[in-house]
Design a protein around this motif. Structure first.
Motif, PDB file in Angstrom:
ATOM      1  N   UNK A 256       0.838  -1.198   0.000  1.00 31.17           N
ATOM      2  CA  UNK A 256       0.000   0.000   0.000  1.00 31.17           C
ATOM      3  C   UNK A 256       0.871   1.245   0.000  1.00 31.17           C
ATOM      4  N   UNK A 257       0.331   2.308  -0.584  1.00 33.48           N
ATOM      5  CA  UNK A 257       1.001   3.606  -0.496  1.00 33.48           C
ATOM      6  C   UNK A 257       0.608   4.269   0.822  1.00 33.48           C
ATOM      7  N   UNK A 258       1.062   5.482   1.011  1.00 33.38           N
ATOM      8  CA  UNK A 258       0.718   6.215   2.240  1.00 33.38           C
ATOM      9  C   UNK A 258      -0.641   6.899   2.152  1.00 33.38           C
ATOM     10  N   UNK A 259      -1.309   6.770   1.014  1.00 34.83           N
ATOM     11  CA  UNK A 259      -2.677   7.288   0.894  1.00 34.83           C
ATOM     12  C   UNK A 259      -3.612   6.237   1.486  1.00 34.83           C
ATOM     13  N   UNK A 260      -4.129   6.480   2.664  1.00 37.55           N
ATOM     14  CA  UNK A 260      -4.841   5.452   3.422  1.00 37.55           C
ATOM     15  C   UNK A 260      -6.263   5.200   2.940  1.00 37.55           C
TER      16      UNK A 260
ATOM     17  N   UNK B 183      -6.161   9.777  -1.336  1.00 37.23           N
ATOM     18  CA  UNK B 183      -5.421   9.504  -2.576  1.00 37.23           C
ATOM     19  C   UNK B 183      -5.686  10.583  -3.632  1.00 37.23           C
ATOM     20  N   UNK B 184      -6.943  10.988  -3.768  1.00 43.82           N
ATOM     21  CA  UNK B 184      -7.297  11.975  -4.780  1.00 43.82           C
ATOM     22  C   UNK B 184      -6.841  13.376  -4.398  1.00 43.82           C
ATOM     23  N   UNK B 185      -6.843  13.680  -3.107  1.00 43.32           N
ATOM     24  CA  UNK B 185      -6.432  15.019  -2.654  1.00 43.32           C
ATOM     25  C   UNK B 185      -4.918  15.158  -2.556  1.00 43.32           C
TER      26      UNK B 185
ATOM     27  N   UNK C 250       1.230  11.366  -1.661  1.00 48.30           N
ATOM     28  CA  UNK C 250       1.184  10.186  -0.798  1.00 48.30           C
ATOM     29  C   UNK C 250       1.053   8.898  -1.605  1.00 48.30           C
ATOM     30  N   UNK C 251       0.479   8.993  -2.790  1.00 52.03           N
ATOM     31  CA  UNK C 251       0.378   7.819  -3.655  1.00 52.03           C
ATOM     32  C   UNK C 251       1.701   7.425  -4.276  1.00 52.03           C
ATOM     33  N   UNK C 252       2.719   8.281  -4.140  1.00 51.05           N
ATOM     34  CA  UNK C 252       4.048   7.984  -4.679  1.00 51.05           C
ATOM     35  C   UNK C 252       4.998   7.437  -3.611  1.00 51.05           C
ATOM     36  N   UNK C 253       4.508   7.337  -2.383  1.00 51.98           N
ATOM     37  CA  UNK C 253       5.363   6.923  -1.271  1.00 51.98           C
ATOM     38  C   UNK C 253       4.810   5.655  -0.637  1.00 51.98           C
ATOM     39  N   UNK C 254       5.696   4.731  -0.315  1.00 50.56           N
ATOM     40  CA  UNK C 254       5.292   3.466   0.284  1.00 50.56           C
ATOM     41  C   UNK C 254       4.954   3.625   1.755  1.00 50.56           C
TER      42      UNK C 254
ATOM     43  N   UNK D 176      -3.653   2.252  -3.872  1.00 49.52           N
ATOM     44  CA  UNK D 176      -3.388   3.674  -3.672  1.00 49.52           C
ATOM     45  C   UNK D 176      -2.155   4.129  -4.424  1.00 49.52           C
ATOM     46  N   UNK D 177      -1.937   3.579  -5.612  1.00 42.93           N
ATOM     47  CA  UNK D 177      -0.677   3.777  -6.329  1.00 42.93           C
ATOM     48  C   UNK D 177      -0.738   4.908  -7.344  1.00 42.93           C
ATOM     49  N   UNK D 178       0.324   5.678  -7.368  1.00 43.71           N
ATOM     50  CA  UNK D 178       0.649   6.577  -8.474  1.00 43.71           C
ATOM     51  C   UNK D 178       1.829   5.965  -9.220  1.00 43.71           C
ATOM     52  N   UNK D 179       2.126   6.487 -10.413  1.00 45.22           N
ATOM     53  CA  UNK D 179       3.165   5.900 -11.254  1.00 45.22           C
ATOM     54  C   UNK D 179       4.495   5.785 -10.516  1.00 45.22           C
ATOM     55  N   UNK D 180       4.896   6.841  -9.823  1.00 44.61           N
ATOM     56  CA  UNK D 180       6.217   6.878  -9.194  1.00 44.61           C
ATOM     57  C   UNK D 180       6.350   5.933  -8.006  1.00 44.61           C
ATOM     58  N   UNK D 181       5.266   5.283  -7.584  1.00 43.26           N
ATOM     59  CA  UNK D 181       5.382   4.306  -6.499  1.00 43.26           C
ATOM     60  C   UNK D 181       6.256   3.130  -6.925  1.00 43.26           C
ATOM     61  N   UNK D 182       6.405   2.916  -8.227  1.00 42.87           N
ATOM     62  CA  UNK D 182       7.266   1.830  -8.699  1.00 42.87           C
ATOM     63  C   UNK D 182       8.729   2.077  -8.335  1.00 42.87           C
ATOM     64  N   UNK D 183       9.116   3.338  -8.086  1.00 38.85           N
ATOM     65  CA  UNK D 183      10.512   3.642  -7.746  1.00 38.85           C
ATOM     66  C   UNK D 183      10.911   3.083  -6.378  1.00 38.85           C
TER      67      UNK D 183
END
Length: 276
Positions: free
Chosen positions: A84-88, A93-95, A99-103, A163-170
């Motif tokens: 999961x990302x940090x968007x709980x 996530x939308x706001x 947070x969607x880019x961070x684990x 809760x993923x954004x593209x950069x969460x893959x990093x």
């Protein structure tokens, strides 16, 4: 105006089958050549627009079926990990795109525990802005990609990310120690398609990478790039990235997606890149 008076012709719907835009409409899903009723659209066109807008909103808020995707991949013989990302929640996530880019820290520790030998590739399946797309095509494209890679490749478990954004893959690729990360994620839904999947490839994933370091293959859906074909196309791009040791603006897609009757492209010298 009485019922016997002729109707003002400006209020009649414009329906010209010979209009050039009408002829072009069979080549695109864009809304062109719709006609008009007075100063507005015909009723059918207005209703179609409203339906497409509702589908786009539904896609943004649809439920991500992470467990079902993991089961489908497991049935095909692929190990998975859920993170999961940090968007709980979805509202956060939308706001807060950041947070969607961070684990989430617990997910980071889970990935570090799973890190073993140097992985050649980690595939991440994330919900993004259209869980509708990922639920429909994510497991199929991931399985097709992984099956098309050389048998000697060392593959990380497929990471199913909520809760993923593209950069969460990093940070995912960094925690696992993967050479390449490929994120499959639901694209922002539009009024032509709410079920489009995007793929983002990054060589040497680590926190701080920019979009210029990635390659994107978009519009993966039945009405665009077929999910069946997308897996093989992505496998070719991954192999090219591994061969050259790079991704992003310096990596060119040399695949020819034209019909087979087209003349084959001339061969390039080893190491040469074709202009895009």
């Amino acid at each position: 105006m009485s019922v016997d008076e002729p109707r003002d012709p400006s209020f009649a719907p414009v329906e010209r089958s010979d209009h050039p835009l009408k002829r072009l409409s069979k080549f695109t899903e864009a809304r062109i050549g719709l006609g008009r009723r007075g100063a507005g659209l015909p009723t059918a066109a207005r209703l179609d627009f409203a339906e497409a807008h509702a589908k786009a909103r539904d896609a943004v808020h649809s439920e991500f079926r992470a467990e079902a995707i993991a089961r489908t991949l497991a049935d095909a013989g692929f190990e998975t990990l859920a993170v999961e990302s940090r968007a709980q929640d979805r509202a956060t996530y939308l706001r807060r795109p950041d947070l969607g880019r961070r684990l989430a820290e617990a997910s980071r520790e889970k990935l570090r525990a799973a890190a073993g030998p140097r992985f050649d590739l980690v595939v991440v399946v994330g919900d993004g802005l259209s869980a509708t797309a990922v639920n429909a095509h994510g497991a199929e494209v991931a399985g097709g990609l992984l099956s098309a890679l050389p048998k000697e490749w060392t593959l990380a478990p497929v990471v199913v990310a909520t809760g993923a954004r593209v950069a969460l893959s990093d940070p995912i690729g960094e925690a696992l120690g993967a050479k390449i990360a490929l994120m499959l994620i639901g694209e922002r839904p539009g009024l032509s398609a709410a079920n489009s999947l995007g793929a983002y490839l990054t060589f040497g994933p680590k926190t701080g990478r920019s979009d210029a370091d990635r390659n994107c293959v978009s519009n993966i859906r039945p009405g665009g790039l077929s999910p069946q074909i997308a897996g093989e196309k992505l496998a070719g791009l991954v192999l090219r990235a591994a061969e050259l040791g790079l991704s992003g603006t310096r990596l060119k897609d040399d695949a020819d997606d034209r019909p087979a009757l087209a003349a084959p492209a001339a061969a390039l010298p080893a190491g040469a890149e074709r202009e895009s």
